[in-house]
Design a protein around this motif. Structure first.
Motif, short mmCIF file in Angstrom:
data_model
loop_
_atom_site.label_atom_id
_atom_site.label_comp_id
_atom_site.label_asym_id
_atom_site.label_seq_id
_atom_site.Cartn_x
_atom_site.Cartn_y
_atom_site.Cartn_z
N VAL A 121 0.84 -1.21 0.00
CA VAL A 121 0.00 0.00 0.00
C VAL A 121 0.87 1.25 0.00
CG1 VAL A 121 -1.67 1.34 1.33
CG2 VAL A 121 -2.00 -1.13 1.06
N VAL A 122 1.91 1.27 0.86
CA VAL A 122 2.79 2.44 0.96
C VAL A 122 3.47 2.73 -0.38
CG1 VAL A 122 4.88 3.32 2.04
CG2 VAL A 122 3.12 2.22 3.44
N GLU A 123 3.97 1.69 -1.03
CA GLU A 123 4.64 1.88 -2.31
C GLU A 123 3.69 2.43 -3.36
OE1 GLU A 123 6.33 -1.90 -3.21
OE2 GLU A 123 8.19 -1.49 -2.12
N LYS A 124 2.46 1.95 -3.37
CA LYS A 124 1.49 2.42 -4.37
C LYS A 124 1.02 3.83 -4.06
CE LYS A 124 0.13 -2.20 -5.68
NZ LYS A 124 -0.81 -3.32 -5.53
N MET A 125 1.00 4.20 -2.77
CA MET A 125 0.68 5.60 -2.43
C MET A 125 1.72 6.55 -3.03
SD MET A 125 -0.48 5.63 1.56
CE MET A 125 -2.00 4.93 2.14
N GLN A 126 2.97 6.12 -3.08
CA GLN A 126 4.06 6.97 -3.57
C GLN A 126 4.18 6.94 -5.10
OE1 GLN A 126 7.49 5.48 -1.54
NE2 GLN A 126 6.80 6.13 0.50
N ASP A 127 3.47 6.03 -5.72
CA ASP A 127 3.59 5.88 -7.18
C ASP A 127 2.51 6.71 -7.87
OD1 ASP A 127 4.10 2.97 -9.30
OD2 ASP A 127 3.88 5.08 -9.82
N ALA A 129 1.35 6.50 -10.71
CA ALA A 129 0.49 5.69 -11.56
C ALA A 129 -0.79 5.27 -10.85
CB ALA A 129 1.24 4.44 -12.04
N TYR A 130 -0.81 5.39 -9.49
CA TYR A 130 -1.97 4.98 -8.71
C TYR A 130 -2.71 6.16 -8.10
CZ TYR A 130 -0.51 0.16 -9.13
OH TYR A 130 -0.19 -1.07 -9.62
N THR A 134 -8.53 5.13 -5.36
CA THR A 134 -8.78 5.50 -3.96
C THR A 134 -7.94 4.64 -3.03
OG1 THR A 134 -10.58 3.93 -3.73
CG2 THR A 134 -11.16 6.12 -4.56
N LEU A 135 -7.83 5.07 -1.77
CA LEU A 135 -7.08 4.30 -0.76
C LEU A 135 -7.69 2.90 -0.58
CD1 LEU A 135 -6.37 6.97 2.00
CD2 LEU A 135 -4.71 5.86 0.51
N LEU A 136 -9.02 2.85 -0.60
CA LEU A 136 -9.68 1.55 -0.45
C LEU A 136 -9.37 0.65 -1.65
CD1 LEU A 136 -11.51 -0.22 1.25
CD2 LEU A 136 -13.49 0.76 0.05
N GLY A 137 -9.35 1.27 -2.84
CA GLY A 137 -9.02 0.50 -4.04
C GLY A 137 -7.61 -0.05 -3.97
N ILE A 138 -6.65 0.77 -3.48
CA ILE A 138 -5.28 0.30 -3.33
C ILE A 138 -5.22 -0.82 -2.30
CG2 ILE A 138 -2.99 0.96 -2.49
CD1 ILE A 138 -3.47 3.73 -3.69
N ALA A 139 -6.01 -0.68 -1.23
CA ALA A 139 -6.03 -1.71 -0.19
C ALA A 139 -6.54 -3.04 -0.74
CB ALA A 139 -6.91 -1.25 0.98
N LEU A 545 -8.69 -1.96 -9.50
CA LEU A 545 -7.37 -1.49 -9.93
C LEU A 545 -7.45 -0.32 -10.89
CD1 LEU A 545 -5.50 -4.87 -10.42
CD2 LEU A 545 -5.37 -3.31 -8.50
N GLY A 546 -8.65 0.11 -11.21
CA GLY A 546 -8.78 1.31 -12.02
C GLY A 546 -9.29 1.12 -13.42
N SER A 547 -9.59 -0.12 -13.84
CA SER A 547 -10.09 -0.34 -15.20
C SER A 547 -11.48 0.25 -15.34
CB SER A 547 -10.14 -1.84 -15.51
OG SER A 547 -8.85 -2.37 -15.58
N ASN A 548 -11.71 0.92 -16.46
CA ASN A 548 -13.05 1.44 -16.72
C ASN A 548 -13.78 0.50 -17.66
OD1 ASN A 548 -12.10 1.99 -19.35
ND2 ASN A 548 -11.39 4.01 -18.69
#
Length: 1019
Positions: A121-127, A129-130, A134-139, A545-548
């Protein structure tokens, strides 16, 4: 006139097709409407296996291996990950894994896994590309399966809530600084082994490549689903491909002529004042071609043509001794140089102008090689022609080869073998000098080359005025021109190759191709939507993961494309294997060569695109609209709307299949009616031997008959110009009754026959007597149809009345009336008919045989013919086979429709099999419970079958009236036709139900016989 005919044709046939197209449009609109009202759902993706740890006794090495395995395979991203499932993935014992985590790493299992999730989660917060997730989506992507667990674990490890931590990141570092903060490096020991996260932003090309990687995996994972779809689509596309090749071939006839847009055929327009009917024939009065040259100077070329048949060709050596004999049933034409100025048939040797001189002949390359071995040796050689056809007696023509034609394309209505100069033999002595506007013979026609931009309507009016000028007032016939492009599709008038096909039939073939392809697409849609719930989690994860929707739809369209592309390749192989059989069945020169046929390449590309769109559009919408929360919680179920759609599509499939089955049954019954219907004369065990009389043979006719009657197995012999029934090869003329001032206003068939004609064919006399033996025209027999056409009610009243025909060249009293018999094919009504004697016009012998030892009898008959007439080429045909050939195209199409109906029912049942298989899997627990509660195998089979049987019954109720309407329209083309019986529909419906039951029962019985313990043990 052509425009009027065309308009009436359109008015007659387009409305039914319009309603079919309207129905298809409504179905497509319905699919789109259902798609956008579909509720929302996805599938697990298995994780690659991990190499088994090397056998090491040191705990630290095992712990290092475990960390590397977790990082390399991202096991923490599985929200359902447990101790047992991780041990299974790592292929080690669960107790050993627990001891390793507790002893070596000093943690419990949940803390161990959650540390990797928090780090992820921490790495994706810093990226960057993400940033859009949302935070919940990353989780969820990192492996957490609930918001509460995520917040609690994150704060426990980092000391801050996820939102606080993210806000601090924004304050401490500008958004464009892509360097990673090392502040959480101590969250996981051994961080130096953790792979670096790529900061490269995912782009569209990468995702598109990813679709092509994932799609084959999904197909391999669902082998039966893919196999059914690929097989169904391949068969449907193969049918379309074969029909496309047939239609492409049929529409290419005579397109190679450079002046094709200016070439016209002249037709006779017959008017019947009594009935008001107008008919068209290709046979013309003999003087017409000469008259066109003088009366219409604007015509660039006029080419009279006479097509002979049953011609004997004798090849002499240098001493005049006959060394080879050949019989050409068709392919000998009489034409002049003007014919080749209109049409493009190139010469390999010789000059077109040589056809100005009589007794010259062109051979095609193939004919020259057959006669002389090498076509180059044929120039200047002599050929003796004993001409066939329905014409007056004349001697043998001696012809000189003056040219060699290149091979004639198969897609031409002029299948030339020999071209004799017009003015030779019969065409010079009689035909080209005749002034008889009433007289014609079969296959004498004329082609003209008109200037560019001429108005055909205006020219037809001029032709009608010309006909009124040169013909007697009693002759109401006129003439029109028909463009070359319309000849091949005119089944009523016909052509010289007997290969005509109607536009209506081509449209039917297109519809069959479209419907069979639709059935295959419906299978795909049904199975894809039924399988949708199995892919729920896959869609849920991708959405998190963000796909529409558009990206998900693209992915599933790509999967569809791969299936369709595989099906197209398989379809090409099927078509390649099936085409020789179809070519033999239809007697067409069909070829499958994709490299020299760009139209076929374009067709396959178009089919690939259209089928991908038709089959992939709706399932992609359904799959892309799943709700990610419900999908990940496995709360999705099949909904009634989707089931309703699949039911509708199954009904649509069986409407097409049952309509084809019923239509095929009606066609077969009509063909059997043709073969079994009494014709009014005897056709059994009669052979017809064509021959051409000359002065020598006339003198030997009585001797030939006596010799034939001595052969054991020969019951009767008759010489005549025609058999009782012909298919366009009759001679027509006008008759003048009882010394009337003018001719009757109807055409009459004239048959020339000896006095044994009536007993040989067992014609029935209703008044008067038979003809007496004679070599000249002395008296007439007429049929009941002619008596009625003259307005005479009692057949006895015409006896002894005078009758004349052929412009009074033939005249005499009527001595008998024969009962009406079918003198033409069943497509046409009975025609008025006269029979008289004239030995100079006889062109065939009818030999009635006993039904025993036919083979030996035929050998004896052949010997008699050859001994009586040296150099005679003996050929024969049974009369019943000749009559059957009248309906060759209908029989060919009946066989083709049987194949199409079988394919349609196969594809429909293939879809049923797939749906039944899916239903068996979905309802496995229900079946288990029912069996535990006492349900029998029959109960389970009934459970699976009843819904499909109801759907097929609904399809039958819709298909039956549709089939009746179109087959009723088809039958109107035949004067003699069957009544459409109710049992044909019952047989068609029962056949579909029985085949469908057999298909469904396999899966139903398999599900019923399964052990309920296996299906219920997880409960």
């Amino acid at each position: 006139m052509e425009q009027i005919i065309a308009v009436s044709y359109l008015v007659q046939y387009i409305p039914p097709y319009f309603f079919i197209y309207l129905l298809l449009a409504i179905i497509i609109i319905w699919l789109a409407a259902v798609a956008f009202s579909w509720p929302e759902v996805r599938q697990w993706i298995p994780v690659p296996a991990v190499p088994k740890p090397s056998a090491s006794s040191q705990l630290t090495k095992k712990s290092a291996w475990l960390k590397n395995a977790m990082i390399a395979n991202q096991y923490h991203q599985d929200p359902e990950l447990g101790l047992n499932s991780l041990a299974e993935k790592l292929e080690i014992n669960a107790h050993e894994l627990s001891r390793l985590i507790n002893t070596a790493l000093k943690k419990n299992f949940n803390d161990f896994v959650n540390e990797y999730r928090v780090k992820d989660v921490v790495e994706k917060m810093q990226d960057p590309a993400y940033n859009h997730i949302t935070l919940l989506g990353i989780a969820y992507e990192s492996g957490f399966n609930s918001k509460t667990t995520f917040n609690r674990t994150f704060k426990q490890i980092t000391g801050k809530s996820p939102a606080e931590y993210k806000n601090e990141l924004k304050k401490e570092r500008p958004s464009y600084d892509l360097e990673r903060s090392p502040r959480f490096a101590n969250v996981i020991s051994g961080h130096e082994t953790t792979p670096k996260w790529s900061h490269e932003k995912l782009n569209r090309n990468y995702m598109f490549k990813n679709y092509f990687k994932i799609a084959p995996r999904n197909l391999v994972r669902n082998k039966s689903y893919a196999a059914i779809n690929i097989t169904g689509l391949a068969v449907g596309i193969a049918v379309c491909m074969v029909i496309f090749i047939i239609i492409q071939y049929q529409t290419s006839f005579d397109n190679f002529h450079t002046k094709k847009d200016r070439i016209y055929r002249v037709l006779t327009e017959n008017h019947n004042e009594e009935t008001g009917n107008t008919t068209y024939v290709k046979d013309l009065p003999f003087p017409l071609p000469r008259g066109l040259k003088t009366a219409f100077p604007q015509i660039e070329q006029v080419a009279p043509v006479f097509a002979s048949h049953d011609d004997a060709l004798l090849i002499p050596d240098n001493n005049g001794t006959i060394v080879k004999t050949f019989k050409e049933q068709h392919g000998l034409f009489y034409a002049g140089p003007s014919f080749f100025k209109i049409f493009n048939f190139p010469l390999l040797a010789g000059s077109y102008e040589s056809l100005k001189d009589p007794d010259n002949v062109f051979l095609t390359k193939e004919t020259a090689e057959k006669y002389f071995g090498d076509w180059k040796n044929a120039m200047g050689k002599t050929i003796k022609l004993q001409m066939g056809g329905f014409i007056f007696e004349h001697g043998t023509d001696v012809l000189k080869v003056s040219g060699i034609l290149a091979s004639v394309p198969a897609n031409s209505d002029f299948q030339l073998k020999l071209v004799v100069s017009f003015g030779s033999g019969f065409t010079g002595d009689f035909l080209s000098k005749s002034n008889e506007w009433y007289t014609t013979v079969a296959d004498f026609g004329c082609f003209v080359l008109l200037p560019q931009h001429i108005a055909t309507d205006n020219f037809n009016q001029q032709l009608q005025a010309y006909a009124r000028k040169v013909q007697s007032p009693a002759n109401k016939n006129s003439y029109i021109i028909q463009p070359l492009s319309a000849i091949h599709y005119d089944t009523k008038v016909g052509d010289y190759s007997n290969q005509t096909i109607s536009h209506q039939l081509l449209n039917v073939l297109w519809l069959i191709a479209a419907f069979i392809l639709l059935i295959a697409c419906v299978n795909f849609v049904n199975l894809s939507t039924a399988q949708a719930i199995n892919r729920a989690k896959e869609v849920g994860v991708r959405k998190v993961l963000g796909s529409n929707k558009s990206q998900l739809q693209t992915q599933f369209i790509v999967e569809t494309f791969l299936i369709v592309a595989s099906a197209v390749i398989l379809a090409a192989i099927i078509a390649l294997l099936a085409l020789p059989y179809v070519s033999t069945l239809l007697e067409l020169s069909l070829s499958f060569n994709i490299f020299i046929n760009p139209a076929l390449i374009l067709f396959l590309l178009a089919v690939t695109i259209i089928v991908t769109a038709l089959a992939g559009f709706y399932p992609s919408i359904v799959l892309s609209r799943f709700n990610p929360v419900n999908a990940l919680k496995s709360k999705l179920t099949s909904n009634t709307q989707g089931i309703s759609l699949r039911r509708g599509l199954v009904v649509f499939q069986f409407i097409i299949a049952q309509a084809l089955i019923i239509g095929t049954l009606i066609i077969v019954k009509q063909m059997n009616y043709f073969m079994d219907q009494p014709l009014g004369f005897d056709k059994e065990a009669i052979i017809n031997v064509p021959f051409r009389v000359d002065s020598g043979r006339i003198a030997r006719l009585d001797y030939l008959k006596k010799q034939l009657l001595t052969v054991s197995g020969v019951k009767a012999v008759s010489f005549s110009s025609n058999t009782p029934v012909e298919n366009g090869n009759d001679m027509w003329s006008k008759v003048r009754f009882n010394h009337a001032v003018k001719d009757a206003d109807f055409g009459t068939i004239v048959k020339l026959a000896d006095n044994d004609y009536v007993p040989t064919y067992k014609l029935q006399l209703v008044a008067g007597r038979n003809l007496l033996p004679s070599q000249m025209v002395k008296e007439f027999l007429v049929n009941e149809a002619l008596v009625k056409s003259l307005g005479i009610k009692n057949p006895e009243d015409i006896i002894s009345k005078n009758l004349s025909t052929w412009n009074n060249l033939m005249q005499g009293p009527v001595v008998g009336v024969v009962k009406d018999f079918n003198d033409r094919s069943f497509r046409q009504d009975l025609a008025p008919l006269v029979i008289t004697t004239d030995v100079a016009m006889y062109s065939q012998a009818a030999v009635k045989l006993t039904t025993t030892n036919i083979s030996s009898t035929m050998q004896a008959v052949k010997k008699v013919f050859e001994q009586t007439n040296p150099d005679f080429v003996f050929e024969y045909k049974f009369l019943d086979e000749k009559i059957e050939s009248f309906y060759k195209q209908e029989n060919q199409l009946a066989a083709l429709y049987k194949i199409f109906a079988a394919i349609a029912i196969f594809l429909s049942c293939l879809g049923l099999y797939g749906l039944a298989s899916f239903m068996a899997v979905q309802r496995i627990k229900e079946v288990g419970i029912r069996k535990v509660l006492g349900a029998s195998t029959g109960n389970i089979v009934y459970l699976f079958s009843k819904e499909f049987i109801i759907l097929i019954a609904i399809a039958f109720a819709i298909a039956a009236p549709i089939a009746w309407y179109y087959m009723h329209q088809w039958l109107q083309a035949y004067v003699y036709r069957i009544n459409i019986s109710w049992w044909l529909f019952v047989v068609g419906g029962l056949a579909a139900i029985i085949i469908a039951l057999a298909t469904i029962s396999f899966q139903a019985i398999r599900a019923a016989l399964a052990n309920p313990v296996k299906s219920l043990r997880s409960e």
